[in-house]
Motif scaffolding. Structure first.
Motif, PDB file in Angstrom:
ATOM      1  N   GLY A 205       1.070  -1.106   0.023  1.00 37.72           N
ATOM      2  CA  GLY A 205      -0.371   0.304  -0.004  1.00 37.72           C
ATOM      3  C   GLY A 205       1.039   1.090  -0.430  1.00 37.72           C
ATOM      4  O   GLY A 205       0.710   2.148  -0.976  1.00 37.72           O
ATOM      5  N   TYR A 206       1.582   1.438   0.765  1.00 36.71           N
ATOM      6  CA  TYR A 206       2.635   2.350   0.745  1.00 36.71           C
ATOM      7  C   TYR A 206       3.532   2.468  -0.346  1.00 36.71           C
ATOM      8  O   TYR A 206       3.846   3.784  -1.106  1.00 36.71           O
ATOM      9  CB  TYR A 206       3.777   2.457   2.494  1.00 36.71           C
ATOM     10  N   SER A 207       3.603   1.593  -0.787  1.00 30.54           N
ATOM     11  CA  SER A 207       5.105   1.105  -1.894  1.00 30.54           C
ATOM     12  C   SER A 207       4.477   1.624  -3.567  1.00 30.54           C
ATOM     13  O   SER A 207       4.772   2.989  -3.830  1.00 30.54           O
ATOM     14  CB  SER A 207       5.378   0.459  -2.557  1.00 30.54           C
ATOM     15  N   ASN A 208       2.558   1.756  -3.169  1.00 28.61           N
ATOM     16  CA  ASN A 208       2.111   2.013  -4.453  1.00 28.61           C
ATOM     17  C   ASN A 208       1.697   3.469  -4.231  1.00 28.61           C
ATOM     18  O   ASN A 208       2.119   4.012  -5.407  1.00 28.61           O
ATOM     19  CB  ASN A 208       1.107   1.215  -4.776  1.00 28.61           C
ATOM     20  N   ARG A 209       1.819   3.771  -3.008  1.00 32.40           N
ATOM     21  CA  ARG A 209       1.361   5.684  -3.336  1.00 32.40           C
ATOM     22  C   ARG A 209       2.412   5.975  -3.732  1.00 32.40           C
ATOM     23  O   ARG A 209       2.299   7.066  -3.420  1.00 32.40           O
ATOM     24  CB  ARG A 209       0.407   5.779  -1.654  1.00 32.40           C
ATOM     25  N   GLY A 210       3.329   5.145  -3.170  1.00 32.92           N
ATOM     26  CA  GLY A 210       4.709   6.300  -3.057  1.00 32.92           C
ATOM     27  C   GLY A 210       5.113   6.183  -5.157  1.00 32.92           C
ATOM     28  O   GLY A 210       5.405   7.660  -5.122  1.00 32.92           O
ATOM     29  N   VAL A 212       2.675   6.743  -7.145  1.00 36.00           N
ATOM     30  CA  VAL A 212       1.537   7.271  -7.606  1.00 36.00           C
ATOM     31  C   VAL A 212       2.219   9.003  -7.074  1.00 36.00           C
ATOM     32  O   VAL A 212       1.969   9.918  -8.091  1.00 36.00           O
ATOM     33  CB  VAL A 212       0.478   7.723  -6.671  1.00 36.00           C
ATOM     34  N   TYR A 213       2.416   9.047  -5.998  1.00 36.57           N
ATOM     35  CA  TYR A 213       3.211  10.192  -5.377  1.00 36.57           C
ATOM     36  C   TYR A 213       4.282  10.862  -6.350  1.00 36.57           C
ATOM     37  O   TYR A 213       4.334  11.867  -6.947  1.00 36.57           O
ATOM     38  CB  TYR A 213       3.015  10.950  -3.783  1.00 36.57           C
ATOM     39  N   ARG A 214       5.120   9.623  -6.834  1.00 37.52           N
ATOM     40  CA  ARG A 214       6.047   9.970  -7.325  1.00 37.52           C
ATOM     41  C   ARG A 214       5.793  10.799  -9.267  1.00 37.52           C
ATOM     42  O   ARG A 214       5.831  11.636  -9.489  1.00 37.52           O
ATOM     43  CB  ARG A 214       7.339   8.708  -7.795  1.00 37.52           C
ATOM     44  N   ILE A 215       4.613  10.133  -9.670  1.00 38.88           N
ATOM     45  CA  ILE A 215       4.320  10.305 -11.170  1.00 38.88           C
ATOM     46  C   ILE A 215       3.405  11.888 -10.441  1.00 38.88           C
ATOM     47  O   ILE A 215       4.009  12.776 -12.103  1.00 38.88           O
ATOM     48  CB  ILE A 215       2.764   9.637 -11.663  1.00 38.88           C
ATOM     49  N   LEU A 216       2.514  12.136  -9.388  1.00 34.10           N
ATOM     50  CA  LEU A 216       2.159  13.318  -9.693  1.00 34.10           C
ATOM     51  C   LEU A 216       3.771  14.606  -9.432  1.00 34.10           C
ATOM     52  O   LEU A 216       3.295  16.199  -9.196  1.00 34.10           O
ATOM     53  CB  LEU A 216       1.926  13.677  -8.172  1.00 34.10           C
ATOM     54  N   GLY A 217       4.778  14.047  -8.778  1.00 33.81           N
ATOM     55  CA  GLY A 217       6.343  14.882  -8.432  1.00 33.81           C
ATOM     56  C   GLY A 217       6.118  15.290  -7.317  1.00 33.81           C
ATOM     57  O   GLY A 217       6.234  16.960  -7.162  1.00 33.81           O
ATOM     58  N   GLU A 218       4.881  14.231  -6.623  1.00 35.19           N
ATOM     59  CA  GLU A 218       5.432  15.399  -4.492  1.00 35.19           C
ATOM     60  C   GLU A 218       6.303  14.584  -4.356  1.00 35.19           C
ATOM     61  O   GLU A 218       6.693  13.068  -3.841  1.00 35.19           O
ATOM     62  CB  GLU A 218       4.474  14.992  -4.542  1.00 35.19           C
ATOM     63  N   ALA A 219       7.909  14.837  -4.401  1.00 34.92           N
ATOM     64  CA  ALA A 219       8.534  13.762  -4.010  1.00 34.92           C
ATOM     65  C   ALA A 219       8.794  13.743  -2.947  1.00 34.92           C
ATOM     66  O   ALA A 219       9.288  12.450  -2.377  1.00 34.92           O
ATOM     67  CB  ALA A 219      10.168  14.281  -5.156  1.00 34.92           C
ATOM     68  N   THR A 220       8.936  14.543  -1.724  1.00 36.02           N
ATOM     69  CA  THR A 220       9.283  14.063  -0.330  1.00 36.02           C
ATOM     70  C   THR A 220       8.217  12.990   0.217  1.00 36.02           C
ATOM     71  O   THR A 220       8.639  12.670   0.758  1.00 36.02           O
ATOM     72  CB  THR A 220       8.546  15.497   0.082  1.00 36.02           C
ATOM     73  N   GLN A 221       6.803  13.508  -0.105  1.00 39.43           N
ATOM     74  CA  GLN A 221       5.757  12.579   0.172  1.00 39.43           C
ATOM     75  C   GLN A 221       6.125  10.986  -0.662  1.00 39.43           C
ATOM     76  O   GLN A 221       5.779  10.078   0.079  1.00 39.43           O
ATOM     77  CB  GLN A 221       4.239  12.399  -0.237  1.00 39.43           C
ATOM     78  N   ALA A 222       6.388  11.261  -1.433  1.00 39.73           N
ATOM     79  CA  ALA A 222       6.598   9.862  -2.451  1.00 39.73           C
ATOM     80  C   ALA A 222       7.738   8.834  -1.469  1.00 39.73           C
ATOM     81  O   ALA A 222       8.316   7.642  -1.384  1.00 39.73           O
ATOM     82  CB  ALA A 222       7.714   9.681  -3.724  1.00 39.73           C
ATOM     83  N   ILE A 223       9.021  10.027  -1.842  1.00 33.57           N
ATOM     84  CA  ILE A 223      10.084   9.057  -0.906  1.00 33.57           C
ATOM     85  C   ILE A 223       9.908   8.661   1.141  1.00 33.57           C
ATOM     86  O   ILE A 223      10.179   7.881   1.598  1.00 33.57           O
ATOM     87  CB  ILE A 223      11.201   9.734   0.101  1.00 33.57           C
ATOM     88  N   THR A 224       8.835   9.686   1.824  1.00 29.64           N
ATOM     89  CA  THR A 224       8.571   9.014   2.739  1.00 29.64           C
ATOM     90  C   THR A 224       7.241   7.340   2.701  1.00 29.64           C
ATOM     91  O   THR A 224       7.571   6.765   3.340  1.00 29.64           O
ATOM     92  CB  THR A 224       7.417   9.939   3.411  1.00 29.64           C
ATOM     93  N   ASP A 225       6.530   7.615   1.688  1.00 28.18           N
ATOM     94  CA  ASP A 225       6.105   6.611   1.789  1.00 28.18           C
ATOM     95  C   ASP A 225       7.141   4.796   0.599  1.00 28.18           C
ATOM     96  O   ASP A 225       6.407   3.811   1.962  1.00 28.18           O
ATOM     97  CB  ASP A 225       4.678   6.470   0.544  1.00 28.18           C
ATOM     98  N   TYR A 226       8.033   5.103   0.754  1.00 24.21           N
ATOM     99  CA  TYR A 226       8.571   4.390  -0.052  1.00 24.21           C
ATOM    100  C   TYR A 226       9.116   3.823   1.245  1.00 24.21           C
ATOM    101  O   TYR A 226      10.024   2.460   1.076  1.00 24.21           O
ATOM    102  CB  TYR A 226       9.816   4.994  -0.707  1.00 24.21           C
ATOM    103  N   THR A 227       9.518   4.250   2.328  1.00 23.63           N
ATOM    104  CA  THR A 227      11.001   4.894   3.258  1.00 23.63           C
ATOM    105  C   THR A 227       9.932   3.648   3.978  1.00 23.63           C
ATOM    106  O   THR A 227       9.828   2.886   4.800  1.00 23.63           O
ATOM    107  CB  THR A 227      10.622   5.365   3.999  1.00 23.63           C
ATOM    108  N   GLN A 228       8.317   4.137   4.288  1.00 25.91           N
ATOM    109  CA  GLN A 228       7.663   4.042   4.721  1.00 25.91           C
ATOM    110  C   GLN A 228       7.452   1.561   4.690  1.00 25.91           C
ATOM    111  O   GLN A 228       7.360   0.757   5.907  1.00 25.91           O
ATOM    112  CB  GLN A 228       6.463   4.038   4.915  1.00 25.91           C
ATOM    113  N   ALA A 229       7.196   0.863   3.059  1.00 26.83           N
ATOM    114  CA  ALA A 229       7.124   0.082   2.394  1.00 26.83           C
ATOM    115  C   ALA A 229       8.752  -0.406   3.111  1.00 26.83           C
ATOM    116  O   ALA A 229       8.207  -1.481   3.399  1.00 26.83           O
ATOM    117  CB  ALA A 229       6.546   0.904   1.175  1.00 26.83           C
ATOM    118  N   ILE A 230       9.694   0.155   2.858  1.00 19.98           N
ATOM    119  CA  ILE A 230      11.035  -0.612   3.229  1.00 19.98           C
ATOM    120  C   ILE A 230      10.739  -0.900   4.773  1.00 19.98           C
ATOM    121  O   ILE A 230      11.420  -2.006   5.110  1.00 19.98           O
ATOM    122  CB  ILE A 230      12.047   0.085   2.821  1.00 19.98           C
ATOM    123  N   GLU A 231      10.375  -0.531   5.731  1.00 17.33           N
ATOM    124  CA  GLU A 231      10.765  -0.399   6.961  1.00 17.33           C
ATOM    125  C   GLU A 231       9.466  -1.745   7.485  1.00 17.33           C
ATOM    126  O   GLU A 231      10.085  -1.978   8.434  1.00 17.33           O
ATOM    127  CB  GLU A 231      10.325   0.631   8.014  1.00 17.33           C
TER     128      GLU A 231
END
Length: 267
Positions: A205-210, A212-231
């Motif tokens: 869920g986090y990785s996929n939302r990340g 989408v945020y990356r596609i939308l150009g929202e880098a900070t939110q994308a990194i936050t979500d990818y990091t949550q996914a990895i955690e």
């Protein structure tokens, strides 16, 4: 008495002892279908699928009018990778019990595994005609529609899953994926958000939302979500790769390379 004790052992997950008791039932009543059926269930629970299939067959030879025995053998075939034989048994079960939605769902799952998407969709449709409240069949049909590229129909089916199981994250997750494929990104963000709310440890869920945020150009939110996914899942290759893409877009190629390498390790 052996049957009763064997069933008690089954309740206690002592399947080896149950096999011994049901073997005694068979020795005492070799013409009875039940002993073979009971022992087949225990063999299946032990992962002894070949022995289970043999016993289900011996049970069917003695009484071929019980749909649940065909279901048992069908699942043993399915778990051992003999998908076409599994489908044959589910078809026999349907012939004996045509008002059981789960049997259509089971056959649909086998067709899906065989790559026969149209056949799978047809069976899932039959399942929901028999039971309009059968959430699992809607979920499976949604997946089949997605595989066939029909994301609009998939979204409708996932909507039914959400209606029937509003506290289950799966409907939101899969609908989010379908919205993402349709480039309906704001809807995707909302669905992945609900998925995460209901299941806060869902790495996908986090990785996929990340993504989408990356596609939308929202880098900070994308990194936050990818990091949550990895955690939540340190071996999530998609999250490592996605985070690498964001860092690369920011010119941080050293960190991007670290993430790409981790992604390759965990593919």
């Amino acid at each position: 008495a052996y049957t009763n004790r064997g069933n008690a052992y089954r309740k206690l997950d002592d399947h080896e002892s149950a096999v011994k008791d049901f073997s005694e039932v068979i020795r005492m009543r070799p013409a009875s279908a039940s002993g073979y059926y009971y022992r087949a269930r225990e063999y299946k629970s032990l992962g002894e699928y070949e022995l289970a299939i043999i016993d289900y067959g011996l049970s069917i030879e003695r009484d071929a009018e019980r749909p649940y025995v065909f279901i048992g053998r069908g699942t043993a075939y399915q778990q051992s990778g003999e998908l076409k034989r599994a489908r044959e048994d589910y078809t026999q079960a349907i012939a004996l019990d045509p008002d059981n939605a789960r049997n259509f769902n089971r056959r649909g799952q086998v067709s899906f595994e065989l790559g026969e998407t149209d056949a799978a969709i047809s069976d899932y449709a039959k399942a929901v005609r028999v039971d309009a409240e059968f959430a699992e069949a809607y979920l499976n049909r949604g997946k089949a529609h997605s595989k066939a590229g029909d994301h609009d129909r998939a979204i409708k089916d996932y909507g039914e899953v959400i209606r029937l199981r509003p506290e289950d994250s799966a409907g939101y997750y899969h609908r989010g994926c379908a919205h993402e494929r349709q480039e309906q990104l704001e809807f995707a963000v909302a669905d992945f958000g609900e998925c995460i709310r209901l299941n806060p440890t869902d790495a996908n869920g986090y990785s996929n939302r990340g993504s989408v945020y990356r596609i939308l150009g929202e880098a900070t939110q994308a990194i936050t979500d990818y990091t949550q996914a990895i955690e939540h899942d340190s071996e999530n290759a998609s999250a490592h790769n996605g985070r690498g893409l964001v860092y690369a877009s920011q010119g941080d190629f050293d960190t991007a390379l670290e993430n790409y390498t981790l992604s390759l390790i965990h593919i």
